[in-house]
Design a protein around this motif. Sequence first.
Motif, PDB file in Angstrom:
ATOM      1  N   ALA A   8      33.415  14.906  50.296  1.00 27.32           N
ATOM      2  CA  ALA A   8      32.827  16.187  49.898  1.00 27.32           C
ATOM      3  C   ALA A   8      32.291  16.163  48.468  1.00 27.32           C
ATOM      4  O   ALA A   8      31.339  16.881  48.146  1.00 27.32           O
ATOM      5  N   ILE A   9      32.892  15.334  47.596  1.00 27.41           N
ATOM      6  CA  ILE A   9      32.396  15.265  46.212  1.00 27.41           C
ATOM      7  C   ILE A   9      31.381  14.140  46.035  1.00 27.41           C
ATOM      8  O   ILE A   9      30.968  13.845  44.911  1.00 27.41           O
ATOM      9  N   GLY A  10      30.986  13.507  47.140  1.00 29.10           N
ATOM     10  CA  GLY A  10      29.891  12.540  47.087  1.00 29.10           C
ATOM     11  C   GLY A  10      30.277  11.078  47.082  1.00 29.10           C
ATOM     12  O   GLY A  10      29.398  10.218  46.975  1.00 29.10           O
ATOM     13  N   LEU A  11      31.567  10.753  47.212  1.00 30.26           N
ATOM     14  CA  LEU A  11      31.960   9.345  47.262  1.00 30.26           C
ATOM     15  C   LEU A  11      31.612   8.772  48.629  1.00 30.26           C
ATOM     16  O   LEU A  11      31.804   9.431  49.639  1.00 30.26           O
ATOM     17  N   ASN A  12      31.108   7.549  48.652  1.00 28.03           N
ATOM     18  CA  ASN A  12      30.862   6.892  49.924  1.00 28.03           C
ATOM     19  C   ASN A  12      31.586   5.557  49.946  1.00 28.03           C
ATOM     20  O   ASN A  12      31.874   4.968  48.904  1.00 28.03           O
ATOM     21  N   ARG A  13      31.903   5.100  51.134  1.00 29.76           N
ATOM     22  CA  ARG A  13      32.715   3.893  51.306  1.00 29.76           C
ATOM     23  C   ARG A  13      34.032   4.052  50.556  1.00 29.76           C
ATOM     24  O   ARG A  13      34.542   5.159  50.421  1.00 29.76           O
ATOM     25  N   TYR A  14      34.576   2.947  50.029  1.00 29.28           N
ATOM     26  CA  TYR A  14      35.827   3.031  49.252  1.00 29.28           C
ATOM     27  C   TYR A  14      35.500   2.891  47.777  1.00 29.28           C
ATOM     28  O   TYR A  14      34.864   1.926  47.365  1.00 29.28           O
ATOM     29  N   ARG A  15      35.930   3.889  46.996  1.00 28.70           N
ATOM     30  CA  ARG A  15      35.611   3.928  45.572  1.00 28.70           C
ATOM     31  C   ARG A  15      36.848   4.245  44.741  1.00 28.70           C
ATOM     32  O   ARG A  15      37.727   4.993  45.182  1.00 28.70           O
ATOM     33  N   ARG A  16      36.864   3.700  43.537  1.00 28.69           N
ATOM     34  CA  ARG A  16      37.913   4.098  42.601  1.00 28.69           C
ATOM     35  C   ARG A  16      37.660   5.544  42.197  1.00 28.69           C
ATOM     36  O   ARG A  16      36.529   5.972  42.049  1.00 28.69           O
ATOM     37  N   ALA A  17      38.725   6.289  42.046  1.00 29.18           N
ATOM     38  CA  ALA A  17      38.599   7.697  41.674  1.00 29.18           C
ATOM     39  C   ALA A  17      39.304   7.938  40.338  1.00 29.18           C
ATOM     40  O   ALA A  17      40.371   7.376  40.078  1.00 29.18           O
ATOM     41  N   THR A  18      38.698   8.738  39.501  1.00 28.41           N
ATOM     42  CA  THR A  18      39.301   9.081  38.219  1.00 28.41           C
ATOM     43  C   THR A  18      40.423  10.101  38.429  1.00 28.41           C
ATOM     44  O   THR A  18      40.527  10.722  39.488  1.00 28.41           O
ATOM     45  N   GLN A  19      41.239  10.263  37.398  1.00 27.82           N
ATOM     46  CA  GLN A  19      42.298  11.268  37.469  1.00 27.82           C
ATOM     47  C   GLN A  19      41.697  12.644  37.695  1.00 27.82           C
ATOM     48  O   GLN A  19      42.208  13.427  38.508  1.00 27.82           O
ATOM     49  N   GLU A  20      40.598  12.927  36.988  1.00 32.44           N
ATOM     50  CA  GLU A  20      39.946  14.228  37.147  1.00 32.44           C
ATOM     51  C   GLU A  20      39.416  14.406  38.565  1.00 32.44           C
ATOM     52  O   GLU A  20      39.484  15.496  39.146  1.00 32.44           O
ATOM     53  N   GLY A  21      38.882  13.312  39.123  1.00 34.71           N
ATOM     54  CA  GLY A  21      38.339  13.386  40.473  1.00 34.71           C
ATOM     55  C   GLY A  21      39.413  13.662  41.504  1.00 34.71           C
ATOM     56  O   GLY A  21      39.222  14.467  42.428  1.00 34.71           O
ATOM     57  N   ILE A  22      40.562  13.003  41.362  1.00 35.90           N
ATOM     58  CA  ILE A  22      41.669  13.213  42.296  1.00 35.90           C
ATOM     59  C   ILE A  22      42.172  14.649  42.214  1.00 35.90           C
ATOM     60  O   ILE A  22      42.437  15.302  43.233  1.00 35.90           O
ATOM     61  N   ILE A  23      42.313  15.157  40.993  1.00 39.16           N
ATOM     62  CA  ILE A  23      42.782  16.535  40.822  1.00 39.16           C
ATOM     63  C   ILE A  23      41.780  17.515  41.429  1.00 39.16           C
ATOM     64  O   ILE A  23      42.159  18.506  42.067  1.00 39.16           O
ATOM     65  N   GLN A  24      40.488  17.206  41.268  1.00 45.36           N
ATOM     66  CA  GLN A  24      39.447  18.070  41.834  1.00 45.36           C
ATOM     67  C   GLN A  24      39.488  18.067  43.363  1.00 45.36           C
ATOM     68  O   GLN A  24      39.224  19.087  43.999  1.00 45.36           O
ATOM     69  N   MET A  25      39.847  16.944  43.960  1.00 41.46           N
ATOM     70  CA  MET A  25      39.899  16.857  45.425  1.00 41.46           C
ATOM     71  C   MET A  25      40.999  17.731  46.016  1.00 41.46           C
ATOM     72  O   MET A  25      40.879  18.215  47.130  1.00 41.46           O
TER      73      MET A  25
END
Length: 246
Positions: free
Chosen positions: A159-176
Amino acid sequence: MLEIAGALGAFDRIIARPRAGDLEVPDTIPHVFKERPGVEGIMAMRPAVVIASNPRYNRLREQLEQLGVKTLLIDQSNPANEKVMHLASVLDMKEQGEKLSTMILSDYEAVASKLEEGAARKLIHVSRYGSGGNFSVGGMETPVDNLIKRVGAENPAGAIGLNRYRRATQEGIIQMRPDAILFASVEIDIVGDLKNLWSDFPGLTYTPAGKHERIVLMRNMHVRADAASSGIATTALYDALQKMFP
């Protein structure tokens, strides 16, 4: 593709395969690739056709085609029933493919008939494979994205635009804000203890999943492949969520 080939009864048609993870494979298949195979190694085996499941192998396929080897891409992100029918067609096993495809779709429909209206739970697949030892999450264009959607849930990584397998930032994980984490049981030895998952993955402890330590353990094949046991995986995840969120 390996699980589908086995379900079709075609293991004896395979001369080389990648490491199978948690899939039981007969030791009659003569060659096992531990790393990405090279052109020379493939040519030496004289295969009738080389099947890839990821577009990242397109360059290798092009090189093989130039040398006269037939290749085929059956993208792993495609629906399981489509992959089954595609491979069955290549192997001239259409009847077996139709039976397997029908079984998979029947399992999908059984789960779909039980889904209820309401806010969708947010699920992400957390993995340590293929990221240099770092954690990554599965986004769009992955088998697990298909799986999550089939049980009426949402994959916030996509939903936040990641495709395939990607590393996620701390901010990104919290946003999810995932409500639960999908994790492959085969990776437990990598993290040492499941409790390490919350402390080692940046930001995870600040999510609803982390606060309640909600983890759904699944077979690696079920979250990574979306193949012959796709219907079984869909049923298993639906049942697990029903117990977790009664």
